[in-house]
Design a protein around this motif. Sequence first.
Motif, short mmCIF file in Angstrom:
data_model
loop_
_atom_site.label_atom_id
_atom_site.label_comp_id
_atom_site.label_asym_id
_atom_site.label_seq_id
_atom_site.Cartn_x
_atom_site.Cartn_y
_atom_site.Cartn_z
N ASP A 65 0.83 -1.21 0.00
CA ASP A 65 0.00 0.00 0.00
C ASP A 65 0.87 1.26 0.00
OD1 ASP A 65 -2.41 -1.49 0.08
OD2 ASP A 65 -2.13 -1.79 2.23
N HIS A 66 1.95 1.18 -0.77
CA HIS A 66 2.86 2.32 -0.98
C HIS A 66 3.61 2.72 0.30
CE1 HIS A 66 1.04 2.70 -4.90
NE2 HIS A 66 -0.15 2.88 -4.37
N GLU A 67 3.68 1.85 1.28
CA GLU A 67 4.46 2.13 2.50
C GLU A 67 5.54 1.08 2.65
OE1 GLU A 67 2.46 3.67 6.12
OE2 GLU A 67 0.63 2.92 5.16
N PRO A 68 6.75 1.46 3.07
CA PRO A 68 7.84 0.49 3.22
C PRO A 68 7.54 -0.53 4.32
CG PRO A 68 8.47 2.62 4.13
CD PRO A 68 7.17 2.83 3.42
N THR A 69 8.02 -1.75 4.12
CA THR A 69 7.77 -2.84 5.08
C THR A 69 8.98 -3.16 5.94
OG1 THR A 69 8.42 -4.49 3.43
CG2 THR A 69 6.08 -3.88 3.52
N ALA A 70 10.10 -2.52 5.69
CA ALA A 70 11.33 -2.80 6.44
C ALA A 70 11.10 -2.55 7.94
CB ALA A 70 12.46 -1.92 5.94
N GLY A 71 11.57 -3.48 8.75
CA GLY A 71 11.50 -3.35 10.20
C GLY A 71 10.26 -3.92 10.84
N LEU A 72 9.23 -4.26 10.06
CA LEU A 72 7.98 -4.75 10.65
C LEU A 72 8.15 -6.10 11.36
CD1 LEU A 72 5.37 -3.88 7.85
CD2 LEU A 72 5.67 -2.75 10.06
N PHE A 73 9.17 -6.87 10.96
CA PHE A 73 9.31 -8.24 11.47
C PHE A 73 10.50 -8.39 12.43
CE2 PHE A 73 6.91 -8.47 7.61
CZ PHE A 73 5.96 -9.45 7.84
N ASP A 74 11.11 -7.27 12.80
CA ASP A 74 12.34 -7.35 13.60
C ASP A 74 12.13 -8.03 14.95
OD1 ASP A 74 13.60 -6.10 11.56
OD2 ASP A 74 13.80 -4.14 12.53
N ASN A 75 10.95 -7.91 15.54
CA ASN A 75 10.72 -8.48 16.87
C ASN A 75 9.86 -9.73 16.84
OD1 ASN A 75 12.13 -6.33 18.20
ND2 ASN A 75 10.33 -5.01 17.85
N LEU A 76 9.72 -10.34 15.68
CA LEU A 76 8.87 -11.53 15.55
C LEU A 76 9.71 -12.79 15.40
CD1 LEU A 76 6.02 -10.17 13.22
CD2 LEU A 76 6.14 -10.20 15.72
N LYS A 77 9.07 -13.94 15.51
CA LYS A 77 9.77 -15.23 15.49
C LYS A 77 10.56 -15.45 14.21
CE LYS A 77 6.41 -17.56 18.51
NZ LYS A 77 5.37 -18.63 18.60
N ILE A 78 10.04 -14.97 13.09
CA ILE A 78 10.72 -15.18 11.81
C ILE A 78 12.10 -14.52 11.80
CG2 ILE A 78 9.69 -13.12 10.74
CD1 ILE A 78 10.35 -16.50 9.00
N ALA A 79 12.29 -13.48 12.62
CA ALA A 79 13.59 -12.80 12.69
C ALA A 79 14.58 -13.56 13.55
CB ALA A 79 13.42 -11.38 13.22
N ARG A 80 14.09 -14.43 14.43
CA ARG A 80 14.96 -15.15 15.36
C ARG A 80 15.30 -16.57 14.91
NH1 ARG A 80 11.19 -12.57 18.78
NH2 ARG A 80 10.05 -14.52 19.18
N VAL A 81 14.47 -17.16 14.08
CA VAL A 81 14.70 -18.54 13.66
C VAL A 81 15.90 -18.60 12.71
CG1 VAL A 81 13.17 -18.47 11.63
CG2 VAL A 81 13.53 -20.63 12.85
N ALA A 82 16.69 -19.65 12.85
CA ALA A 82 17.87 -19.87 11.99
C ALA A 82 18.79 -18.65 11.97
CB ALA A 82 17.44 -20.23 10.56
N LYS A 88 16.64 -12.46 4.88
CA LYS A 88 17.22 -12.12 3.57
C LYS A 88 16.13 -12.08 2.48
CE LYS A 88 18.34 -16.89 2.23
NZ LYS A 88 19.42 -17.86 1.94
N HIS A 89 14.99 -12.70 2.76
CA HIS A 89 13.88 -12.68 1.80
C HIS A 89 12.99 -11.45 1.98
CE1 HIS A 89 14.44 -16.80 0.30
NE2 HIS A 89 14.72 -17.14 1.55
N GLN A 90 13.14 -10.75 3.09
CA GLN A 90 12.21 -9.66 3.38
C GLN A 90 12.39 -8.51 2.39
OE1 GLN A 90 11.97 -6.26 5.01
NE2 GLN A 90 9.82 -6.71 4.53
N GLY A 91 11.25 -8.15 1.76
CA GLY A 91 11.25 -7.04 0.83
C GLY A 91 11.92 -7.30 -0.50
N GLN A 92 12.08 -8.56 -0.87
CA GLN A 92 12.85 -8.89 -2.07
C GLN A 92 12.00 -9.27 -3.28
OE1 GLN A 92 16.27 -8.47 -2.17
NE2 GLN A 92 15.71 -7.52 -0.20
N TYR A 93 10.68 -9.28 -3.15
CA TYR A 93 9.83 -9.77 -4.23
C TYR A 93 8.71 -8.79 -4.56
CZ TYR A 93 11.96 -14.19 -2.73
OH TYR A 93 12.84 -15.18 -2.37
N PRO A 94 8.37 -8.66 -5.83
CA PRO A 94 7.09 -8.00 -6.15
C PRO A 94 5.95 -8.94 -5.77
CG PRO A 94 8.16 -8.77 -8.16
CD PRO A 94 9.11 -9.05 -7.03
#
Length: 561
Positions: A65-82, A88-94
């Motif tokens: 919706d025309h707003e950047p998504t960087a940082g939204l997942f920094d405190n979630l489980k996906i940021a801590r796993v592995a 590295k996949h965050q924000g990389q795809y249309p």
Amino acid sequence: MKLPIGYDNFREIIDHQLDFVDKSLFIKDILDDITTKVSLITRPRRFGKTLNLSMLQHFLAAEADHEPTAGLFDNLKIARVANGAYLKHQGQYPVIALTLKDVKHSSFSDALKAIALIMQKTFNQYYELLSRSEILPNEKNAFLRIVNLQADQIELMQSLAFLSTLIFKCYGKKPWLLIDEYDTPIQSGYLYNHYDEMIGFMRGMFGAALKTNPNFERAVITGILRVAKESLFSGLNNLKVCSILDERYSEYFGFTEEEMTALLEQADLLSQADEIKKWYNGYLFGKTIVYNPWSVANCLNEGGKLRPYWVNTSDNLLVKQLFAVADNPTKIMLESLIRNEPVETLVDEYVTFINMNMSPSAIWSLLLASGYLKAISCRPEENQLKCTLLPPNYEVSLVYRSMVKEWFFDRIGHEQYAEFVGALLKGNITDFTKMLRKFLVETFSVFDVTGTNPEKFYHGFVLGLISSTSETHLIKSNRESGYGRYDVLVMPKAGAKTTVPGLILEFKVAEKNETLLASAQEALQQIEKRHYEAELKQAGISKIIKVGLAFLGKEVEVVWE
């Protein structure tokens, strides 16, 4: 508690710092499943499908919706796993993301207009493509026809494939396709008699976007029903379906026991854990038992008030229509469900709407997929599944009771029906008979009492009794007692402590009007001869009324003692 209710946008939950139950490992499991090109995930309504797709969109795309998504997942489980490897996949795809959940229109033309508006919004997300030199003039014109709501039906059918082609052409990256509530337009088409047009359109849209289109990376589709492949996904060999019977992704839709314990601790409601479990637990996805997230969120936000939150979010129109035309065996099984007793029946994991009214398994398949039943066990049989089914919890069991009440109340009114049932339960058979004769003439068409078979009436009648008297009486039908199987038994729950009578009802068919009385007397004699009252006596019921009823079309004769 500040659990999100009605939030479909992942960013809003993070921005408002709501009490989000972290399901971000769903993203990990989607990314890990690299062998699957198209995933179809089916779950009941209000179980987080739209929110999970929004979360996936915000993770994959650099902007939503025309707003950047960087940082939204920094405190979630996906940021801590592995060790954070998945970031590295965050924000990389249309991403092309859309929802069809509001396409519920009563005509195909209006539904098509709604889809045109959805595609307009979707194309506007990529409006900057028009300034790219890679886009040809004819492609720009086609793009603008969609944005300006001038596209014809064929152009709308090809629109997803067209947009993905433009994105790949300009960015050199294939987009992910995220399609939410894909089956809503199809179900509405069935309900409002434009199924053929809608299934043809959706088959063309999905075929163009998912089958013959080389320009998309992966696709994740969600819905409630698993629409038969030959109806919608014909020839689509790259599709993997994950239904409620599958283990994959089972913990990401609904709240697990572990998550519920944490929520109850946070809400200081651990003392109510058993009651909340009775009301909202019991859904079975694969082998994972989950709570209804919509009901739980409402309950905890309201300080632990137990209410039928989920069942009141839908008019259950399709379920009501199917039960209204159901055959006797189906209504008999409905009696068992209202009593919270399991039923065993064939279930087809795929729903073919065109055969819905003719297929005995269709209604059970629909109820299972929609969250109104859970499968305790399943085994393959005749290219289908033989499943033992049961309502998942107390909240859902209320649906069946209220549905039957609505059938009766719509036809005879609340007050008259209460008088009718009250006369029977008090043992006032004279008034009961008068009202029964009136109702047979004027109402009960939903149970088809115009024929000579009383079973078509009495199973409907029993449903009505169960739905309105379950707090005070046990209503049973076609059960063994004494030396045979009675038709209907009405037992006060208070047992020997009450002066309220227990009742045995036996039904007969008369061949002609002259034999109505004799047939009713035969029914009464059968009760006495086979000692059907044995079960009531064993329960300590001292006052027992035996009632014989004989039918001929809408005529009835009643005798009792």
